[in-house]
Design a protein around this motif. Structure first.
Motif, PDB file in Angstrom:
ATOM      1  N   GLN A   1      -9.492  13.316  -5.993  1.00 49.43           N
ATOM      2  CA  GLN A   1      -9.033  12.704  -4.750  1.00 49.43           C
ATOM      3  C   GLN A   1     -10.182  11.991  -4.032  1.00 49.43           C
ATOM      4  O   GLN A   1     -10.053  10.848  -3.603  1.00 49.43           O
TER       5      GLN A   1
ATOM      6  N   SER B   1       0.827  -1.207   0.000  1.00 52.60           N
ATOM      7  CA  SER B   1       0.000   0.000   0.000  1.00 52.60           C
ATOM      8  C   SER B   1       0.860   1.255   0.000  1.00 52.60           C
ATOM      9  O   SER B   1       0.536   2.245  -0.667  1.00 52.60           O
ATOM     10  N   VAL B   2       1.961   1.216   0.764  1.00 52.13           N
ATOM     11  CA  VAL B   2       2.857   2.383   0.779  1.00 52.13           C
ATOM     12  C   VAL B   2       3.429   2.598  -0.621  1.00 52.13           C
ATOM     13  O   VAL B   2       3.459   3.731  -1.135  1.00 52.13           O
TER      14      VAL B   2
ATOM     15  N   LEU C   1       0.859   6.425  -6.870  1.00 50.15           N
ATOM     16  CA  LEU C   1      -0.357   7.206  -7.032  1.00 50.15           C
ATOM     17  C   LEU C   1      -0.108   8.701  -6.847  1.00 50.15           C
ATOM     18  O   LEU C   1      -0.501   9.524  -7.678  1.00 50.15           O
ATOM     19  N   LEU C   2       0.578   9.041  -5.756  1.00 47.83           N
ATOM     20  CA  LEU C   2       0.711  10.464  -5.414  1.00 47.83           C
ATOM     21  C   LEU C   2       1.691  11.175  -6.328  1.00 47.83           C
ATOM     22  O   LEU C   2       1.457  12.318  -6.730  1.00 47.83           O
TER      23      LEU C   2
ATOM     24  N   GLY D   1       0.933   4.012  -2.775  1.00 48.22           N
ATOM     25  CA  GLY D   1       0.771   5.421  -2.459  1.00 48.22           C
ATOM     26  C   GLY D   1       1.774   6.292  -3.192  1.00 48.22           C
ATOM     27  O   GLY D   1       1.427   7.332  -3.754  1.00 48.22           O
TER      28      GLY D   1
ATOM     29  N   ARG E   1      -1.225  13.869  -5.953  1.00 48.07           N
ATOM     30  CA  ARG E   1      -0.974  14.850  -4.909  1.00 48.07           C
ATOM     31  C   ARG E   1      -1.388  16.255  -5.341  1.00 48.07           C
ATOM     32  O   ARG E   1      -1.758  17.077  -4.525  1.00 48.07           O
TER      33      ARG E   1
END
Lengths: 93, 198, 547
Positions: free
Chosen positions: A69, A48-49, A55-56, A52, A62
């Motif tokens: 979002q 998941s990290v 994704l970001l 992240g 971001r």
């Protein structure tokens, strides 16, 4: 939506890639320690990290507006309901 | 009148499409979650038979390709055309290597008599049949997405070469990039679920 | 003013080509209208055949295998080719851009592609009919039967897969359009309620449809590669298939009903010349239905053998969905209260909708209660219940929408007297058709059975009679509507009902680019002060006096 003109520097991208590669190493290392069922949760948390980061940064999330979002979070929530509510059945059968 | 000039709409549309892809794979993860809960031991035994080396290499390849695409998007925005082309070529090469690896990996499994409906799986433990069944369906579907993603990147590459994608109009490249990142994102979850549950 | 009919688009293309390669949302809407009507009438005929077969005990018009295929085909066509696309694809396409003051949807090409996918799905369904025989699984394609039966499940499943794509892309298009193309001064709370309901629907279409896509892919994979993911002999779990299937198909019933509720929310305030009661409550309840409707799928599975905990939880959640639905019904009734009501065919259909849908909703509570459900599970009670919601609900909303927007879409007005007679025939036939089924179900007659015990004969006979009455009403309605196109003297006014949303401010039929000058957005979309001040009959409804 200030996203349109946002340009991510090569350096930021490079650092993100480095972080992702390090995390890949960490997750492979973590898997070699036998902790039983906890292993899966650790692996999923690291994944998941990593997700992240992709994704970001890579996917610019971001810097996107609220519409994207929130709708992304809604999709993840929908997925969580799909997987979670199944266990009302499976876990108690 | 309202002319169609708001380019953020194209990105919104692409993201909405990506949500459908996320849910599509989500359906398979539902099956994985349920069967993993029911057949944990068999899943662990199955994962041990997969080659961790291939899994790790493919993960690294996809991460690098994602970087290449992201760098390509940045390069087009900065009008660094050479770098953009290099990034896209790099990503395409990574995709190709990924597919070759997958081909070798599947070939090994087939050689060991592990394929859907094989005697070994049908007569073996039920959980392992489910594990490898899911493995083939999930990685097969993912491979299909890699091919679609490579097609999109190739089209973008041609358009960049022809100067059709520029700093001012790069929605096509951005959207192909988003698709490619999503394919990577899904692999980030496939990798631990199939290779690391040991 | 030239309407969108006269101006071929893209420029230079005339005749049939100006329709088949058009990007104009209005023309695409009409393409949908006629293809959907075709499927609807075909499925009505099939439904009629089922009832005819059941009207008398024993074999009458169909043999048993044929009967299985016919009810499967009736379900597949009605669900995937009629109810799901009907309101969004026809009226959403036509009026959503106009409602928000836009020239077209955000992705016009994608819109045309969606129509072609829709047609391709329909054609594949027909092909499966003529190759190995249409599947006999019912529209739900339950495993393990759908994997082992020799009929052509793969092709039919592929058809549903394509139709899913079409629906998903329409949803994607609508969300983007509503977010990015609203007129400059139109905020979210100035959107007409039909558009709001389409917005909520579009999210469900977008997020739930991929679940059925992957489920259908798995059925095909099982048939071709024999993976065994749902095969209990090899560790698989067939109940998981039902979970995945209903994870889409229960939200899908809200894809079907929400736009219908939107239509009714448009017609009732216009006919009552009174601002809709509880605009924000209706908006919120649309969103609440979309969300809560995604959490209740397993109430189709109480007798499948899933855990009692799941039965309890899903039964409880099912009751939650009743709340937003009731909010809507109360709001409609409160809107009518002390309104200056002008009876029109669309209003008559809307009133029938409110009544029939309420019956459907309330019997849904009977089925949602786990204990009562087990008694009537898979009986004709269920058949009657979902026809009350789907046909009495969405079907009647579809009829209401046809009568409400027909003059705007074609610039022609139909005959009111025939419309009233058709409405009464359909409604009376409907009651005679489905009320006996509630009784039959409570007495224990199972659904999908080819034959029955003698004690069920009377109910089945009346139901068959009701079906004939209903089909006659639908026939009259079609003759009346389509007939209006042929006649010269029936030109419709721009605003025949006294409506105030943006589509009534432009000519009937609309010009090519919808608005010739920038649309004037009102502060509140249901402000009837001007219409009411003009007195009764302000919209000059009657085609005779319009001349």
């Amino acid at each position: 939506m200030a996203s349109e003109s946002h340009i991510i520097e090569y350096k930021t991208l490079g650092l993100t890639l480095a972080a992702l590669l390090v995390l890949t190493g960490v997750t492979v290392g973590a898997a070699s320690i036998d902790l039983g069922r906890v292993n899966v949760w650790i692996a999923l948390m690291i994944a998941s990290v990593k997700a992240g980061f992709v994704l970001l940064v890579f996917m610019h999330m971001r810097w996107e507006g609220r519409t994207l979002q929130w709708s992304f979070l809604a999709t993840v929530l929908f997925l969580a309901v799909m997987i979670g509510f199944i266990f009302w059945d499976v876990a108690f059968r | 009148m309202t002319a169609q000039t708001d380019p953020t709409g194209k990105k919104l549309g692409m993201w909405l499409f990506l949500y459908t892809e996320i849910v599509l794979f989500g359906g398979l993860f539902v099956l994985y979650a349920v069967y993993f809960a029911g057949y944990t031991e068999d899943f662990i035994a199955g994962a041990k038979e997969l080659d961790l080396f291939f899994g790790v290499v493919n993960t690294i390849i996809l991460l690098i390709s994602s970087f290449c695409v992201a760098a390509g998007v940045t390069a087009v925005q900065k009008a660094h055309n050479r770098i953009a082309l290099a990034g896209l070529w790099g990503a395409l090469a990574c995709g190709a290597i990924f597919l070759v690896n997958k081909y070798i990996e599947w070939g090994h499994k087939f050689a060991y008599g592990i394929y859907p409906g094989s005697d070994r799986l049908v007569d073996g433990p039920a959980g392992q049949n489910l594990f490898f069944g899911l493995y083939f369906v999930v990685t097969g579907l993912h491979g299909l997405h890699i091919i679609i993603g490579m097609t999109l990147l190739a089209v973008s590459l041609v358009l960049v070469t022809r100067q059709k994608i520029t700093a001012q109009s790069n929605a096509m490249l951005e959207n192909s990039g988003l698709y490619w990142h999503l394919v990577d994102l899904i692999w980030i979850f496939i990798f631990p679920l199939f290779y690391l549950v040991v | 003013m030239t309407s969108f009919y006269q101006t071929p688009e893209p420029a230079g293309f005339t005749g049939i080509r100006s329709w088949l390669i058009t990007f104009d949302h209005k023309r695409i809407a009409l393409l949908y209208l006629f293809s959907i009507l075709f499927w609807f009438l075909l499925a009505v005929t099939l439904g009629g055949l089922i009832r005819l077969e059941l009207m008398f005990p024993g074999k009458t018009v169909l043999d048993a295998q044929m009967y299985n295929s016919v009810f499967t085909l009736h379900g597949v066509i009605m669900i995937f080719l009629f109810i799901i696309p009907a309101l969004p694809a026809i009226f959403g396409n036509f009026f959503l851009p106009i409602h928000i003051g836009a020239e077209d949807v955000y992705f016009p090409r994608l819109n045309l592609l969606s129509w072609y996918l829709y047609m391709a799905g329909g054609i594949v369904a027909i092909v499966s009919l003529f190759s190995d025989g249409f599947p006999d699984t019912g529209w739900t394609f339950y495993v393990p039967f759908s994997i082992s039966t020799n009929t052509n499940v793969s092709t039919a499943v592929f058809a549903a897969f394509i139709l899913g794509f079409s629906s998903m892309l329409t949803g994607l298009n609508f969300i983007t359009t509503i977010h990015k193309m609203r007129a400059k001064n139109m905020g979210w709370l100035q959107l007409p309620l039909f558009t709001w309901s389409l917005y909520a629907t579009a999210w469900v279409q977008l997020l739930a449809t991929p679940v059925i896509t992957i489920t259908l892919v798995l059925v095909v994979v099982e048939r071709f590669f024999n993976v065994g993911l749902f095969d209990p002999a090899r560790g698989g779990d067939p109940i998981l298939y039902q979970h995945l299937f209903w994870m889409y198909s229960h939200p899908a019933v809200y894809i079907m009903i929400l736009p219908g509720m939107g239509v009714i929310s448009e017609i009732i305030p216009v006919s009552a010349r009174k601002s809709i009661f509880g605009y924000k409550a209706i908006v919120a309840s649309s969103l609440a239905i979309a969300i809560a409707g995604s959490l209740v799928w397993a109430h189709h599975m109480y007798t499948s053998g899933m855990s009692d905990t799941a039965v309890f939880v899903f039964s409880l959640l099912t009751y939650v969905v009743a709340i937003p639905s009731a909010i809507k019904v109360f709001s409609w009734v409160a809107t009518l209260y002390k309104g200056a009501i002008e009876m029109t065919p669309p209003l008559l259909f809307s009133l029938c909708f409110v009544y029939l849908f309420s019956v459907g909703g309330l019997t849904g509570l009977v089925l949602g209660a786990a204990g009562a459900n087990i008694h009537v599970h898979d009986t004709h009670f269920v058949v009657a219940h979902f026809h009350f919601t789907m046909f009495g609900g969405t079907g009647f909303a579809f009829f209401a929408a046809l009568h409400y927007w027909w003059p705007k879409m074609f610039g022609k007005m139909y005959d009111f007297k025939k419309a009233y007679i058709a409405a009464i025939l359909v409604t009376a036939g409907f009651m005679l058709h489905y009320v006996p089924m509630f009784v039959l179900g409570l007495q224990g007659m199972p659904r999908r059975y080819y034959d029955y015990l003698p004690q069920y004969a009377a109910g089945n006979f009346f139901a068959g009679f009701g079906a004939l009455c209903m089909i006659a009403g639908i026939g009259l309605m079609m003759v009346n509507l389509l007939g209006s196109l042929a006649r010269e003297r029936t030109a419709a006014a721009d605003d025949p009902w006294g409506g105030v949303t943006l589509e009534w401010t432009i000519p009937s039929p609309p010009p090519l680019h919808n608005f010739d000058k920038d649309p004037e957005v009102m502060d509140y979309p249901y402000d009837f002060t001007k219409v009411a001040a003009a007195g009764p009959g302000a919209g000059s409804m009657d085609p005779e006096t319009d001349k």
